[in-house]
Design a protein around this motif. Structure first.
Motif, PDB file in Angstrom:
ATOM      1  N   TRP A 297      -8.831  -0.254   0.022  1.00 18.64           N
ATOM      2  CA  TRP A 297      -7.626   0.492   0.380  1.00 18.64           C
ATOM      3  C   TRP A 297      -6.614   0.461  -0.764  1.00 18.64           C
ATOM      4  CZ3 TRP A 297      -6.993   4.309   3.343  1.00 18.64           C
ATOM      5  CH2 TRP A 297      -5.732   4.717   3.771  1.00 18.64           C
TER       6      TRP A 297
ATOM      7  N   SER B 246     -12.262  -4.459   2.522  1.00 15.59           N
ATOM      8  CA  SER B 246     -11.566  -3.249   2.985  1.00 15.59           C
ATOM      9  C   SER B 246     -10.155  -3.171   2.403  1.00 15.59           C
ATOM     10  CB  SER B 246     -11.516  -3.195   4.513  1.00 15.59           C
ATOM     11  OG  SER B 246     -10.862  -4.346   5.027  1.00 15.59           O
ATOM     12  N   ASP B 247      -9.498  -4.329   2.229  1.00 16.18           N
ATOM     13  CA  ASP B 247      -8.161  -4.358   1.624  1.00 16.18           C
ATOM     14  C   ASP B 247      -8.238  -3.928   0.160  1.00 16.18           C
ATOM     15  OD1 ASP B 247      -6.957  -5.447   3.970  1.00 16.18           O
ATOM     16  OD2 ASP B 247      -7.642  -7.435   3.374  1.00 16.18           O
TER      17      ASP B 247
ATOM     18  N   ARG C 166       1.118   3.948  -3.120  1.00 12.64           N
ATOM     19  CA  ARG C 166       0.822   5.366  -2.891  1.00 12.64           C
ATOM     20  C   ARG C 166       2.006   6.244  -3.291  1.00 12.64           C
ATOM     21  NH1 ARG C 166      -0.785   5.049   2.130  1.00 12.64           N
ATOM     22  NH2 ARG C 166       1.267   5.381   3.014  1.00 12.64           N
TER      23      ARG C 166
ATOM     24  N   LYS D 109      -7.781   2.818  -3.347  1.00  8.44           N
ATOM     25  CA  LYS D 109      -7.616   4.182  -2.826  1.00  8.44           C
ATOM     26  C   LYS D 109      -6.166   4.653  -2.967  1.00  8.44           C
ATOM     27  CE  LYS D 109      -9.639   7.215   0.264  1.00  8.44           C
ATOM     28  NZ  LYS D 109     -10.197   8.326  -0.477  1.00  8.44           N
ATOM     29  N   GLN D 110      -5.213   3.720  -2.879  1.00 13.57           N
ATOM     30  CA  GLN D 110      -3.790   4.073  -3.011  1.00 13.57           C
ATOM     31  C   GLN D 110      -3.391   4.265  -4.474  1.00 13.57           C
ATOM     32  OE1 GLN D 110      -2.432   4.822  -0.068  1.00 13.57           O
ATOM     33  NE2 GLN D 110      -4.432   4.110   0.599  1.00 13.57           N
TER      34      GLN D 110
ATOM     35  N   PHE E  83       0.838  -1.201   0.000  1.00  8.62           N
ATOM     36  CA  PHE E  83       0.000   0.000   0.000  1.00  8.62           C
ATOM     37  C   PHE E  83       0.874   1.253   0.000  1.00  8.62           C
ATOM     38  CE2 PHE E  83      -3.245  -2.743   2.401  1.00  8.62           C
ATOM     39  CZ  PHE E  83      -3.978  -3.018   1.256  1.00  8.62           C
TER      40      PHE E  83
END
Length: 121
Positions: A94, A90-91, A67, A97-98, A63
């Motif tokens: 995430w 959720s992983d 990012r 999202k990164q 992650f």
């Protein structure tokens, strides 16, 4: 025509073989890294066309690597597929999202893996 270069980032030797073999057999140029810091160095220095990135890594997790690459002007255009044992919604959220362009879980189907790679190149 030049081969596409793929950076595979994985700390498990067994998983590294499972992840790199189909790519080399499909004709891709494959480079490897075994931790997050090495992944950042190779991504910056060699600028691969695609990165297949594990999440659970030594030094920096996937992650963090994703990012950092997606926010840096020199590497933000590199496509990233996260390929991980982290299977929770959720992983996946995430990872997206990164900045990950794809998210797959282990164990993986080789045909699906190659299709995901091809779709991003």
């Amino acid at each position: 025509m030049a081969k596409n270069t793929i950076l595979v980032v994985e700390d498990s030797p067994t998983n590294m073989i499972l992840m790199t073999t189909p790519l080399t057999e499909a004709g891709y140029e494959v480079i490897t890294a075994v931790d997050g810091e090495e992944a950042l160095e190779k991504a910056t220095g060699e600028h691969p066309d695609l990165i297949v990135l594990d999440v659970i890594l030594p030094k920096k997790n996937g992650f963090q690597v994703c990012r950092q690459l997606k926010t840096a002007p020199d590497t933000q255009d590199i496509k990233i597929i996260m390929l991980t044992s982290k299977t929770q919604d959720s992983d996946r959220f995430w990872g997206t999202k990164q900045g990950a362009d794809g998210y797959m879980t282990k164990p993986f189907d080789t045909d699906e893996y190659l299709s995901a790679v091809k779709a991003l190149l």
